[in-house]
Design a protein around this motif. Sequence first.
Motif, short mmCIF file in Angstrom:
data_model
loop_
_atom_site.label_atom_id
_atom_site.label_comp_id
_atom_site.label_asym_id
_atom_site.label_seq_id
_atom_site.Cartn_x
_atom_site.Cartn_y
_atom_site.Cartn_z
N THR A 52 -5.50 9.07 -2.01
CA THR A 52 -5.60 8.03 -3.02
C THR A 52 -6.99 7.41 -3.08
OG1 THR A 52 -3.26 7.58 -2.63
CG2 THR A 52 -4.46 5.92 -3.86
N PHE A 53 -7.74 7.46 -1.98
CA PHE A 53 -9.09 6.90 -1.98
C PHE A 53 -9.98 7.53 -3.05
CE2 PHE A 53 -8.67 5.57 2.65
CZ PHE A 53 -8.64 4.22 2.35
N LEU A 54 -9.66 8.74 -3.46
CA LEU A 54 -10.49 9.43 -4.45
C LEU A 54 -10.05 9.17 -5.88
CD1 LEU A 54 -10.98 12.79 -2.56
CD2 LEU A 54 -12.49 10.81 -2.63
N LYS A 55 -9.02 8.37 -6.06
CA LYS A 55 -8.54 8.05 -7.41
C LYS A 55 -9.16 6.72 -7.84
CE LYS A 55 -4.23 10.50 -6.79
NZ LYS A 55 -2.80 10.40 -6.65
N GLY A 56 -9.48 6.63 -9.08
CA GLY A 56 -10.10 5.41 -9.59
C GLY A 56 -11.60 5.56 -9.67
N TYR A 63 -8.67 0.24 -4.78
CA TYR A 63 -7.81 -0.69 -4.04
C TYR A 63 -6.43 -0.81 -4.67
CZ TYR A 63 -11.63 -2.45 -1.06
OH TYR A 63 -12.62 -2.58 -0.14
N ASP A 64 -6.38 -0.86 -5.99
CA ASP A 64 -5.09 -0.93 -6.69
C ASP A 64 -4.24 0.30 -6.41
OD1 ASP A 64 -5.64 -3.41 -7.74
OD2 ASP A 64 -6.23 -2.65 -9.73
N LYS A 65 -4.87 1.47 -6.46
CA LYS A 65 -4.13 2.73 -6.20
C LYS A 65 -3.64 2.79 -4.76
CE LYS A 65 -4.83 4.69 -10.23
NZ LYS A 65 -3.77 4.95 -11.15
N VAL A 66 -4.48 2.40 -3.81
CA VAL A 66 -4.08 2.40 -2.40
C VAL A 66 -2.97 1.37 -2.18
CG1 VAL A 66 -4.86 1.90 -0.04
CG2 VAL A 66 -6.27 3.30 -1.54
N ALA A 67 -3.06 0.23 -2.86
CA ALA A 67 -2.02 -0.79 -2.74
C ALA A 67 -0.67 -0.26 -3.22
CB ALA A 67 -2.40 -2.04 -3.53
N GLU A 68 -0.66 0.56 -4.27
CA GLU A 68 0.59 1.17 -4.76
C GLU A 68 1.23 2.03 -3.67
OE1 GLU A 68 -0.09 3.35 -8.38
OE2 GLU A 68 -1.02 1.62 -9.35
N VAL A 69 0.41 2.80 -2.98
CA VAL A 69 0.93 3.64 -1.89
C VAL A 69 1.50 2.75 -0.79
CG1 VAL A 69 0.30 5.29 -0.07
CG2 VAL A 69 -0.64 5.56 -2.37
N GLY A 70 0.74 1.74 -0.41
CA GLY A 70 1.19 0.82 0.64
C GLY A 70 2.49 0.12 0.27
N LYS A 71 2.60 -0.33 -0.97
CA LYS A 71 3.82 -1.02 -1.43
C LYS A 71 5.02 -0.07 -1.42
CE LYS A 71 1.49 -4.46 -4.24
NZ LYS A 71 1.16 -4.89 -5.60
N ARG A 72 4.80 1.19 -1.80
CA ARG A 72 5.90 2.16 -1.80
C ARG A 72 6.42 2.35 -0.37
NH1 ARG A 72 7.18 7.26 -1.15
NH2 ARG A 72 5.14 8.13 -0.74
N TRP A 73 5.52 2.49 0.58
CA TRP A 73 5.94 2.68 1.97
C TRP A 73 6.55 1.40 2.55
CZ3 TRP A 73 6.73 6.92 4.72
CH2 TRP A 73 6.26 8.11 4.19
N LEU A 74 6.06 0.25 2.13
CA LEU A 74 6.66 -1.01 2.56
C LEU A 74 8.08 -1.12 2.02
CD1 LEU A 74 6.19 -3.55 4.18
CD2 LEU A 74 5.23 -4.61 2.13
N ASP A 75 8.29 -0.67 0.79
CA ASP A 75 9.64 -0.66 0.21
C ASP A 75 10.57 0.26 1.01
OD1 ASP A 75 8.98 -2.44 -1.78
OD2 ASP A 75 8.71 -0.90 -3.33
N ILE A 76 10.05 1.39 1.45
CA ILE A 76 10.87 2.30 2.27
C ILE A 76 11.32 1.59 3.54
CG2 ILE A 76 10.77 4.39 3.71
CD1 ILE A 76 9.01 5.65 1.50
#
Length: 140
Positions: A52-56, A63-76
């Motif tokens: 995800t670091f390479l997106k954006g 940061y927004d893209k990485v936050a999406e990944v983090g939020k998804r794993w936090l939801d899990i």
Amino acid sequence: VLPASTEEGRKLKKRYAVFNHDGSLAELKGFEIKRRGELQMIKIFQQEVFKTFLKGSTLHEVYDKVAEVGKRWLDILDTRAAELTDSDLFEYITESKNMSKTMEEYGDAKSLSITCAKRLASFLGDAIGDTSGLCCKFII
């Protein structure tokens, strides 16, 4: 560059990722993704974050893209993996250790994998520990 410690003056562990121009990882230092004995869940999370670091095109977008990944794993974690299949969940929370020696060769040594192998032998038979190369898989 994001610091690995919030304490000023504290020595930081070397942690970095270097990417090739094609987006593949060229070098990785200090992360669990490279270590044996780490939960698969942590390794998969880090793989997703690195990709995800390479997106954006701006730092804010990254940061927004990485936050999406983090939020998804936090939801899990928050939902106790309600949306995962049982097989995916077991893949994420199990660890695998290969025993290079026979149980006898380990002697009185203690480790998680040796304990797991002894417990396997207790109900599958002592012959389990007579050969090297035993793969122990256990849930953390």
